[in-house]
Design a protein around this motif. Structure first.
Motif, short mmCIF file in Angstrom:
data_model
loop_
_atom_site.label_atom_id
_atom_site.label_comp_id
_atom_site.label_asym_id
_atom_site.label_seq_id
_atom_site.Cartn_x
_atom_site.Cartn_y
_atom_site.Cartn_z
N GLU A 91 0.75 -1.25 -0.03
CA GLU A 91 0.00 -0.08 0.02
C GLU A 91 0.83 1.21 -0.09
OE1 GLU A 91 -2.95 0.02 3.21
OE2 GLU A 91 -3.41 -1.99 2.61
N HIS A 92 2.18 1.03 0.35
CA HIS A 92 3.04 2.32 0.61
C HIS A 92 4.08 2.41 -0.66
CE1 HIS A 92 1.30 2.78 4.51
NE2 HIS A 92 1.47 1.59 4.81
N VAL A 93 3.83 1.34 -1.52
CA VAL A 93 4.99 1.36 -2.67
C VAL A 93 4.08 1.99 -3.83
CG1 VAL A 93 6.04 -0.25 -4.11
CG2 VAL A 93 6.07 -0.84 -1.62
N PRO A 94 4.90 2.52 -5.02
CA PRO A 94 4.05 2.97 -6.01
C PRO A 94 3.62 2.00 -6.84
CG PRO A 94 6.32 4.00 -5.92
CD PRO A 94 6.10 3.05 -4.66
N LYS A 95 2.48 2.18 -7.39
CA LYS A 95 1.86 1.13 -8.44
C LYS A 95 2.69 1.36 -9.57
CE LYS A 95 -1.92 -0.32 -6.27
NZ LYS A 95 -2.13 -1.64 -5.85
N LEU A 96 2.70 0.11 -10.19
CA LEU A 96 3.64 -0.30 -11.44
C LEU A 96 2.74 -0.60 -12.43
CD1 LEU A 96 6.38 -2.12 -9.67
CD2 LEU A 96 6.44 0.51 -10.11
N GLU A 97 1.52 -0.03 -12.74
CA GLU A 97 0.44 -0.42 -13.52
C GLU A 97 1.31 0.12 -14.87
OE1 GLU A 97 -2.43 -2.22 -15.31
OE2 GLU A 97 -1.78 -2.19 -13.17
#
Length: 113
Positions: A91-97
């Protein structure tokens, strides 16, 4: 004794996630099943390097694999004892979409040779 063992297991999981590549892999696997070839393209690393990272995650049971035709697909193991802890960390890590969208734009989504 049981508390010490559980603490060691949690520390081991956290140690593995302390590596940027493995943390990124787990973040991607939270929403997508991926094969080694996709990780090779995303991280611009050799297949043996990617396989070593995945092996470490598989060895502790955080990642599982399944066959999809000729490909082996990797996914996050939601049944892992530390899944909720890992999920909270993500939840605290950037999304890598955007990494997955870029693969799709290049036509490289699930194109193992």
């Amino acid at each position: 004794m049981q508390t010490v063992l559980k603490m060691e297991e949690a520390a081991s999981t956290l140690k593995l996630l302390g590596d940027k590549t493995r943390l990124s892999m787990v973040a991607l696997l939270q929403d997508h099943d991926c094969c080694v070839c996709e990780f090779v393209e995303i991280f611009q690393m050799s297949q043996p390097s990617i396989s070593q990272h995945l092996k470490k995650l598989k060895d502790i049971g955080l990642v599982k694999e399944s066959r999809k035709g000729q490909w082996i697909m990797y996914s996050l193991n939601s049944g892992h004892a530390h899944y909720e802890m890992v999920s909270s960390i993500l939840e605290h890590v950037p999304k890598l979409e955007e990494k997955m969208l870029e693969l799709e734009r290049k036509g490289l989504r699930i194109t193992c040779n």
